[in-house]
Every structure is written in C-alpha cells, then in structure tokens.
Design an enzyme around this catalytic site. Structure first.
Site, PDB file in Angstrom:
ATOM      1  N   ALA A 237       0.834  -1.215   0.000  1.00  0.00           N
ATOM      2  CA  ALA A 237       0.000   0.000   0.000  1.00  0.00           C
ATOM      3  C   ALA A 237       0.857   1.249   0.000  1.00  0.00           C
ATOM      4  CB  ALA A 237      -0.909   0.013   1.230  1.00  0.00           C
ATOM      5  N   GLU A 240       2.649   1.653  -4.275  1.00  0.00           N
ATOM      6  CA  GLU A 240       1.983   1.581  -5.582  1.00  0.00           C
ATOM      7  C   GLU A 240       1.040   2.779  -5.815  1.00  0.00           C
ATOM      8  OE1 GLU A 240       2.655  -0.890  -7.834  1.00  0.00           O
ATOM      9  OE2 GLU A 240       1.370   0.225  -9.209  1.00  0.00           O
ATOM     10  N   CYS A 348      -7.100   5.978   4.899  1.00  0.00           N
ATOM     11  CA  CYS A 348      -5.701   5.674   4.586  1.00  0.00           C
ATOM     12  C   CYS A 348      -4.736   6.055   5.716  1.00  0.00           C
ATOM     13  CB  CYS A 348      -5.291   6.393   3.306  1.00  0.00           C
ATOM     14  SG  CYS A 348      -3.577   6.123   2.884  1.00  0.00           S
ATOM     15  N   GLU A 357       4.790  13.281  -0.100  1.00  0.00           N
ATOM     16  CA  GLU A 357       5.465  12.781  -1.311  1.00  0.00           C
ATOM     17  C   GLU A 357       4.969  13.525  -2.557  1.00  0.00           C
ATOM     18  OE1 GLU A 357       6.155   8.164   0.205  1.00  0.00           O
ATOM     19  OE2 GLU A 357       4.541   8.586  -1.196  1.00  0.00           O
TER      20      GLU A 357
HETATM   21  C1  HEM Z   1      -1.716   8.902  -2.986  1.00  0.00           C
HETATM   22  C2  HEM Z   1      -1.447   7.773  -2.390  1.00  0.00           C
HETATM   23  C3  HEM Z   1      -2.453   6.921  -1.659  1.00  0.00           C
HETATM   24  C4  HEM Z   1      -3.791   6.736  -1.902  1.00  0.00           C
HETATM   25  C5  HEM Z   1      -4.643   7.370  -3.004  1.00  0.00           C
HETATM   26  C6  HEM Z   1      -4.275   5.796  -0.901  1.00  0.00           C
HETATM   27  C7  HEM Z   1      -5.600   5.373  -0.803  1.00  0.00           C
HETATM   28  C8  HEM Z   1      -6.093   4.577   0.208  1.00  0.00           C
HETATM   29  C9  HEM Z   1      -7.486   4.237   0.378  1.00  0.00           C
HETATM   30  C10 HEM Z   1      -8.618   4.674  -0.528  1.00  0.00           C
HETATM   31  C11 HEM Z   1      -7.600   3.462   1.492  1.00  0.00           C
HETATM   32  C12 HEM Z   1      -8.899   2.912   2.105  1.00  0.00           C
HETATM   33  C13 HEM Z   1      -9.276   1.577   1.534  1.00  0.00           C
HETATM   34  C14 HEM Z   1     -10.618   1.066   2.051  1.00  0.00           C
HETATM   35  O1  HEM Z   1     -11.338   1.750   2.776  1.00  0.00           O
HETATM   36  O2  HEM Z   1     -10.971  -0.077   1.708  1.00  0.00           O
HETATM   37  C15 HEM Z   1      -6.257   3.280   2.009  1.00  0.00           C
HETATM   38  C16 HEM Z   1      -5.948   2.532   3.104  1.00  0.00           C
HETATM   39  C17 HEM Z   1      -4.657   2.305   3.521  1.00  0.00           C
HETATM   40  N1  HEM Z   1      -3.517   2.922   3.057  1.00  0.00           N
HETATM   41 FE1  HEM Z   1      -3.381   4.259   1.553  1.00  0.00          FE
HETATM   42  N2  HEM Z   1      -3.244   5.436  -0.093  1.00  0.00           N
HETATM   43  C18 HEM Z   1      -2.108   6.107  -0.512  1.00  0.00           C
HETATM   44  C19 HEM Z   1      -0.846   6.038   0.052  1.00  0.00           C
HETATM   45  C20 HEM Z   1      -0.510   5.246   1.129  1.00  0.00           C
HETATM   46  C21 HEM Z   1       0.801   5.184   1.740  1.00  0.00           C
HETATM   47  C22 HEM Z   1       2.020   6.009   1.320  1.00  0.00           C
HETATM   48  C23 HEM Z   1       0.711   4.241   2.748  1.00  0.00           C
HETATM   49  C24 HEM Z   1       1.719   3.741   3.727  1.00  0.00           C
HETATM   50  C25 HEM Z   1       2.709   4.253   4.198  1.00  0.00           C
HETATM   51  C26 HEM Z   1      -0.649   3.749   2.764  1.00  0.00           C
HETATM   52  C27 HEM Z   1      -1.117   2.787   3.639  1.00  0.00           C
HETATM   53  C28 HEM Z   1      -2.438   2.430   3.758  1.00  0.00           C
HETATM   54  C29 HEM Z   1      -2.902   1.443   4.726  1.00  0.00           C
HETATM   55  C30 HEM Z   1      -2.045   0.652   5.694  1.00  0.00           C
HETATM   56  C31 HEM Z   1      -4.292   1.367   4.579  1.00  0.00           C
HETATM   57  C32 HEM Z   1      -5.255   0.491   5.355  1.00  0.00           C
HETATM   58  C33 HEM Z   1      -5.788   1.271   6.522  1.00  0.00           C
HETATM   59  C34 HEM Z   1      -6.814   0.510   7.337  1.00  0.00           C
HETATM   60  O3  HEM Z   1      -7.425  -0.435   6.820  1.00  0.00           O
HETATM   61  O4  HEM Z   1      -6.993   0.876   8.506  1.00  0.00           O
HETATM   62  N3  HEM Z   1      -1.363   4.384   1.784  1.00  0.00           N
HETATM   63  N4  HEM Z   1      -5.363   3.988   1.223  1.00  0.00           N
END
Ligand code: HEM
Length: 404
Positions: A237, A240, A348, A357
């Site tokens: 996560a 990508e 997120c 970033e």
């Molecule tokens: C522009 C970049 C990013 C976008 C658009 C994005 C988008 C998202 C979205 C939409 C979710 C929620 C998914 C759901 O509700 O089913 C999510 C969850 C998550 N994201 Fe991101 N993300 C980004 C960058 C990152 C980065 C840099 C990290 C880590 C360092 C990260 C780690 C996570 C994690 C661990 C979750 C799960 C959280 C949970 O279930 O409590 N994401 N992300």
C-alpha cells in the site's frame, strides 16, 4: 440499462476523462449490480453520500471479505489478520500499534528528507534529458525509497517486491497462478525479514518493522501472522498508490500547460492543487469492497447479509451533489473533502505521508523544469490496466532546466 449486470472495470476505464458510465449510474441506478473480474456479482454504489455510508457503517464489514464463500473482486486473495481485513475492535487494536508512527507531527519530520530525495531525482531527470520517463525516474523510486526507509525493508530488494506487487494488482485471469505464487513469495520475504529482526533484537534499528517486533517481544498483543500482514500491507500500500498518483498529478497538469505555468508562478497553490488532483485523478476503476453483515435497504434496493458492496471512490469524487463543477480542475478549490484516501475506520493510514510525497515531488519538478511538457499527446499515453491503475509511462520534454 436498468437491469443489466455490468462488468467492471467498465469499457470507459483507464483514461483521463471522467466515466460516462459512472455518471449514468449516479443519476439513474445509484445501487447497481456489477460483475467483478473474479466472476462475483456485487452491488456498486456511486454517489458521494452512499460511498461514505458504505465505508463507515459497521453493517458493511471488511473482516467478512476473508470469510469462506465471500465475493471476490480481484485475483489476489485478501490477507487475513491485516488492517484492511479486520473490523473494530480488532482493527482498532492493530491500528493503535502503528498510529503514532503515522501521526501528522511525526510524519511531517520526514518532509525535509523527502524534499531532498525529490531534488536528487529531479537531477536524474535533468541528466536523462528530453524524453525522460518520469514514472521510472521519479514516481516509482520516490515512494519506494520512502517506504523502505520507514519500514526497514532493504532498498536493494526493490526489483523483487515490485514484481510481486505488480502481480498482486493484476486483473488478468491468465495470471491467476502467478498472482498466488507472488503473494506467497512476498509473505515469505517479509517473514524472513521479521525473523532476521527477531534474531538481532538486541541491536534495535530505527524503523517500523523493528518497532513492531520489539512491541511484540515486550508483550503487546500482536501475533506473528499479524506482524507479517503489517509488513506486506504497508510495503504494497505504501508505494503503488503514491507512484500512480505522482504520475497522474504531473500528467493531468501538463495536459493543460496553463495549469503547470500557474503552479510555477505560485508555489503556495501546491497543497490545494494536490488535493484537487487527488480528487480529479482516476486511480481505481473498481471500488473498495465491503460485505453486508445484515440486510440493508438503500435507495429501494435490498442488500442482503453476505452480499458484497463496492464503494466507487472515483465516482464519488465527481458527484455533482458534493462538488460544484466536479469535472473542472480548480487548483485553488477550497473545502475539498475528496474520498481518494477513503473514509471511516479504514481511512488511509499513509495519507499524510502520501501528501508529503506528492507535494515535494511536484515542488522539485516545478522548480527545476518550469517549461516541462508531455513528450507525447496525453491521449496516447499507455495506462496500466490493473486494480490500482495509473500511467504506465510518462515521457516528458524538459525545456529550460533551472540550476540545482
Ligand atoms: C496517494 C497515495 C495513496 C492513496 C490514493 C491511498 C488510498 C487509500 C485508500 C482509498 C484506502 C482505504 C481503503 C478502504 O477503505 O478499503 C487506504 C488505506 C490504507 N492505506 Fe493508503 N493510499 C495512498 C498512500 C498510502 C501510503 C504512502 C501508505 C503507507 C505508508 C498507505 C497505507 C495504507 C494502509 C495501511 C491502509 C489500510 C488502513 C486501514 O485499513 O486501517 N497508503 N489507502
């Protein structure tokens, strides 16, 4: 098309322009029946308020997506015991273990380092000259280096985990076996890393996996499987989505050169521009899956317990019920409550890191390449037809290059 079961992704996916199918569904069929790539029939909600409801209401579960017989969206099996496959209170317990690392103030301390890294990557672009591919030179290496450093994953292993991650997001049925192997290998890789950290627990390192290993040793409630799931989840996560968004943000700006020029002239607009670009960019053509744990009626449709519901973030971000002129890119849009980072308990974890970033990579490019332009018409750029989609390439011409 009222009763038809639509196949997702739709035919109008993987391009810059908004999807007419999403627009049609938002107006006429806010809870629509769709068939996923894995062959499951699920509901799809497309309006802003409904997307928020599905993401935040406990009647729609993430834990249930790993249960036997649950509808599947993708080829890769979701991993149990992870942040993304648990509901409160298990989810709350897991999230607490990492929330301080990702807290706004602590993550802001990485900004100077991310800015320095972005400037170095801009040097690589300058050295490559006209035709440089920003996806390869900036959008991928930046978030990969950041997440490697944060988690404690060796950067030299990037080719390997990139390949596994690529496959993890695959939507090609023909790659089904490869996808399963890739996930097994990625899990084994993280397991070996955790074992090495356990073996050297007397020499603490300043990274998140090490912190989690020590928390577990100190008696915190965290199983070995949960620890490994954290590693896999964060590594995948953590890079990508950011990589795709960096490319999309730059490409969307360069599609209308006046937008690039406006940011070159006024860097203070970068934070609001990044939020607007996050809202505007198409990045997931499917949606976030939940499974109903009880019957729920929505817009006259009965969603039965056990049925899958997908929340279309891209569509919600273009809902005229939530935004004034949603198909207009307004770099100074105020009060922009986009859903690109989700909503509710699974919001997120890396949102602030991703913002840093995006802002810092954009600033480095704006400073160094005020005349940057696309080396190919935007409509000819190749898209990655995968779950978290984005551009496969971003060739640019540099124009005047400002000194480093
Ligand atoms: C522009 C970049 C990013 C976008 C658009 C994005 C988008 C998202 C979205 C939409 C979710 C929620 C998914 C759901 O509700 O089913 C999510 C969850 C998550 N994201 Fe991101 N993300 C980004 C960058 C990152 C980065 C840099 C990290 C880590 C360092 C990260 C780690 C996570 C994690 C661990 C979750 C799960 C959280 C949970 O279930 O409590 N994401 N992300």
């Amino acid at each position: 098309m009222t009763d038809t079961v639509l196949d997702i992704p739709f035919d109008d996916a993987f391009r810059f322009d908004p999807s007419p199918t999403f627009a049609e569904l938002r107006e006429n069929r806010p809870v629509a029946r769709v068939r996923t790539l894995a062959g499951a029939e699920v509901w799809l909600v497309t309006r802003y308020d409904d997307v928020r409801l599905v993401l935040a209401d406990p009647r729609f579960s993430r834990a249930a997506v790993v249960e036997q017989g649950a509808p599947r969206v993708a080829l890769a099996k979701p991993m149990p015991n992870s942040l993304t496959t648990t509901d409160p209170p298990e989810h709350t317990r897991l999230r607490k273990l990492v929330s301080s690392t990702f807290a706004h103030r602590r993550i802001e301390r990485t900004r100077p380092w991310v800015a320095e890294l972005s400037a170095r990557l801009a040097d690589d672009v300058a050295a490559a000259g006209d035709g440089a591919d920003l996806r390869q030179l900036v959008a991928l290496p930046l978030p990969i280096q950041v997440i490697c450093q944060l988690l404690g994953v060796p950067y030299q292993d990037r080719e390997q985990f990139r390949e596994w991650t690529e496959l993890g997001y695959s939507m090609r049925m023909a790659e089904k076996d490869l996808v399963e192997n890739a996930m097994t290998e990625l899990t084994a890789y993280i397991e070996a890393l955790v074992d090495r950290k356990l073996a050297t627990a007397d020499q603490p390192a300043d990274d998140l996996l090490d912190e989690l290993v020590r928390a577990r040793e100190a008696g915190d409630r965290l199983s070995q499987q949960e620890l490994i799931a954290f590693g896999v989840n964060l590594l995948v996560a953590g890079h990508e989505t950011s990589a795709n968004q960096i490319s999309s943000c730059v490409a969307t700006l360069l599609r209308r050169p006046e937008n690039w020029a406006r940011l070159v002239a006024d860097h203070t607009l970068v934070p609001s521009a990044v939020e607007e670009l996050l809202r505007f960019n198409r990045f997931s053509e499917v949606g976030q899956l939940r499974v109903a744990v009880e019957d729920v009626e929505l817009h006259g449709v009965l969603i039965k317990a056990g049925e899958g519901v997908m929340a279309a973030l891209n569509s919600a971000n273009r809902d005229p019920r939530a935004y004034d002129a949603p198909d207009e890119l307004r770099l100074d849009r105020q009060d922009n409550k986009h859903l690109s980072f989700g909503f509710g308990p699974h919001f997120c974890l890396g949102a602030q890191l991703a913002r840093i970033e995006l802002q810092e990579s954009l600033l480095a490019l704006l400073r160094r390449f005020p005349e940057l332009s696309l080396a190919k018409p935007a409509e000819e750029l190749e898209w990655r037809r995968v779950l978290v989609s984005g551009l496969a390439e971003l060739p640019v011409n540099l124009g005047t290059v400002a000194p480093a």
